[in-house]
Structures are given as structure tokens and as C-alpha cells.
Design a protein around this motif. Structure first.
Motif, short mmCIF file in Angstrom:
data_model
loop_
_atom_site.label_atom_id
_atom_site.label_comp_id
_atom_site.label_asym_id
_atom_site.label_seq_id
_atom_site.Cartn_x
_atom_site.Cartn_y
_atom_site.Cartn_z
N ALA A 60 48.87 35.39 38.66
CA ALA A 60 48.10 36.12 39.44
C ALA A 60 48.20 37.63 38.67
O ALA A 60 49.23 37.89 38.12
CB ALA A 60 48.57 36.13 41.05
N SER A 61 47.34 38.48 39.12
CA SER A 61 47.48 39.83 38.78
C SER A 61 48.48 40.63 39.74
O SER A 61 48.88 40.19 40.88
CB SER A 61 45.97 40.49 39.05
OG SER A 61 45.06 39.75 38.10
N SER A 72 45.10 37.95 49.14
CA SER A 72 44.01 38.64 48.54
C SER A 72 44.10 38.91 47.25
O SER A 72 43.10 39.54 46.58
CB SER A 72 43.66 39.55 49.42
OG SER A 72 44.43 40.68 49.34
N LYS A 74 44.27 38.86 43.49
CA LYS A 74 43.56 38.10 42.32
C LYS A 74 44.20 37.16 41.51
O LYS A 74 45.30 37.61 41.02
CB LYS A 74 42.50 39.20 41.56
CG LYS A 74 41.65 38.44 40.46
CD LYS A 74 40.85 39.53 39.69
CE LYS A 74 40.21 38.88 38.69
NZ LYS A 74 39.44 39.68 38.01
N SER A 75 43.88 35.97 41.38
CA SER A 75 44.21 35.01 40.89
C SER A 75 44.00 35.11 39.29
O SER A 75 42.76 35.51 39.29
CB SER A 75 44.16 33.52 41.16
OG SER A 75 44.59 33.44 42.48
#
Length: 299
Positions: A60-61, A72, A74-75
Motif C-alpha cells: 500500500a501507499s 481508504s 490506496k493499495s
């Protein structure tokens, strides 16, 4: 300097662990940063073994803020091997679950560390570990993991780089906040609101290689990575006694839904035992009913 021994060691006074276990965060020293299996080349080889095992890793980020909703974030559409190659150029957080299933050296490490922790705690010697797992974290510089809590007692080891760990004791949570997590018998992270915590309860650990901490079960926290690439390891477990407390909270959730004001775990031990036993029956039945319903609906 790395070596070829897989014997991890942590330094923590027995009295300190007994006072703090699953109550308050506590720091310790360790030697895991000297072990060769945590070298970046070794971890890259390990990451290649996760190809095709999507449920055993997460990429993930960074979160945009500590209070961002966990789900929520972002992947990243990367496998672990690809993500490792981008640690220096992108904002990436990599979680490798259960490395002991992919390299027997991590099983040896996990067994040795668990044995040490149990030997340091009088309470754990008479309890039973019901669930035991480990994880490896690799993160880019300047990344955030948002605020949440975990359903396990955690021992966290910083291997390389620096992390700042913002950690609260379980007492920072209300009983209803914990109850809503346990009534389904889930084993997963739980999101709570950061702005509802008392700042006076926050513990801030600045972790570098050779430093670690004990994170009590249900201790909410958020983490930021500083400087260079960070490598961390953790192992976590749930004991029989802790599971019974979790089951009690699950039962209390249902009582609260019908307007009752249930007593918290520990106030009435015999009643707690009844609640836990009832949930031991209800949770498997609930899961069976859910599976039957899904099958009937073709899901």
C-alpha cells in the motif's frame, strides 16, 4: 555486521514485563538487526516466494494523515518483489505475513523469541497461546500507517531505519469501542478515531536498529517512518485468557444493543466466564449461518 545465527534475543526485565504486559507499552533492546535473514537481499529472495499468495501480503501507499481511514489508504498494484525495488523511489508500505511459512529460519526465530517472552512472564507460563503469527514490514521513507488497534499482544522489533511509534495503552479505548470489534469473533485491525484520545496517554517511541517495544492487545497506535528505508519485524499472539476477555466483550456488545449497561471484564469473573462460554458457542454458529446464507444466495 550480520551473522548466520537465527537466534533472536530480546532484553527485558521479567518484573517489567509482568507489570506492563497487555496493560502499558514498554520498550526493550534486541539483536535482530545483526541477523543475516533481515538483509535486504535476503528479504528480496523471501518476497519472491510470495508470488501468487495474495492473501499473505499487502502493498500500500502511505496514509495522508494519521487519522485517515485505514481501509481508504490506496493499495499499490505491485507484488512484494516489485515493491521492494521501488522502496527508494516511491511511497510504499510492504507487509509480509507469516514469513515462517516461506522460510524455516523465521520459524526458528519465532519459536525462540516466543519462548523468551513466556519465560519472562509469570502469567504467560500458566496461560496458553491460542494464536501465534509474525510479520515483516518494509517501508519507504516518510510514510504513515494510520491510527488503529490490533486484537493481539505484539512484540515489535526495529531492524533498520527509523520509526516513530505513537502508542496509547488499551485504557485509551472505551469498552463500547472494543466491544464492536469483538462481537463477530474477528481477527483483524480495528479503526477508531484519533481525536477522541487523551493526548496525556500517548507514548512516543523513537525506534532505530536494535530497539523494540511491547504493544499491548487493543493498544491504539499510528506509525511514521523517518529517514531511509525501514525494516521491522513483529510477532503477535492471543492467549486463552485474552480470548476469554475478548469473548466477554463480544457478549457485552449484544447486551448494550438491547439497552443494558454491562459490567466490564474483570468486575464479575463468574459472569465473565458465562459470557465467554456463550460466545464460544455463538460465534461458530453465526459463522455457519452466514456461510449457509451465502451459499443459498450463490455468493
Amino acid at each position: 555486521m550480520k551473522n548466520n545465527s537465527y537466534m533472536g534475543r530480546l532484553e527485558l526485565a521479567p518484573q517489567a514485563l509482568d507489570r506492563s504486559f497487555n496493560r502499558e507499552p514498554i520498550g526493550f533492546d534486541h539483536n535482530l538487526s545483526t541477523l543475516d535473514l533481515f538483509g535486504l537481499d535476503s528479504l528480496r529472495t523471501l518476497a519472491e516466494k510470495y508470488q501468487g499468495h495474495d492473501s499473505d501480503y499487502m502493498v500500500a501507499s502511505s496514509a495522508s494523515a494519521p487519522d485517515q481511514k485505514f481501509r481508504s489508504v490506496k493499495s499499490a498494484n505491485l507484488n512484494p518483489s516489485q515493491a521492494i525495488d521501488r522502496l527508494k523511489t516511491e511511497s510504499v508500505r510492504i507487509l509480509l505475513k507469516r514469513p515462517q511459512d516461506y522460510d524455516s529460519r523465521f520459524q526458528e526465530l519465532l519459536d525462540g523469541l516466543t519462548e523468551q517472552v513466556v519465560s519472562l512472564s509469570g502469567g504467560l507460563k500458566t496461560d496458553r497461546i491460542m494464536r501465534l503469527e509474525s510479520s515483516i514490514f518494509l517501508t519507504s521513507a516518510k510514510t504513515l500507517t494510520p491510527f488503529h488497534f490490533d486484537p493481539s499482544a505484539v512484540f515489535f522489533f526495529q531492524i533498520a531505519g527509523e520509526k516513530i511509534y505513537h502508542l496509547y495503552p488499551p485504557s485509551a479505548l472505551t469498552e463500547p469501542e472494543m466491544e464492536q470489534f469483538y462481537f463477530r469473533g474477528m481477527v483483524d485491525i480495528a479503526q477508531v478515531e484519533l481525536n477522541r484520545r487523551d493526548p496525556k496517554l500517548e507514548h512516543v517511541f523513537k525506534l532505530s536498529a536494535g530497539k523494540g517495544l511491547h504493544q499491548p492487545q487493543n493498544a491504539p497506535h499510528w506509525v511514521e517512518t523517518n529517514g531511509d528505508i525501514s525494516i521491522s519485524y513483529s510477532f503477535f499472539f492471543e492467549t486463552l485468557a485474552a480470548r476469554k476477555i475478548s469473548r466477554t466483550r463480544g457478549f457485552n456488545h449484544y447486551l448494550r444493543k438491547i439497552g443494558a449497561q454491562p459490567s466490564p471484564p474483570g468486575a464479575h469473573p463468574r459472569l465473565d466466564a458465562f459470557k465467554a462460554d456463550a460466545m464460544d458457542v455463538w460465534i461458530p454458529c453465526r459463522k455457519t449461518l452466514s456461510a449457509v446464507k451465502s451459499a443459498a444466495l450463490g455468493k
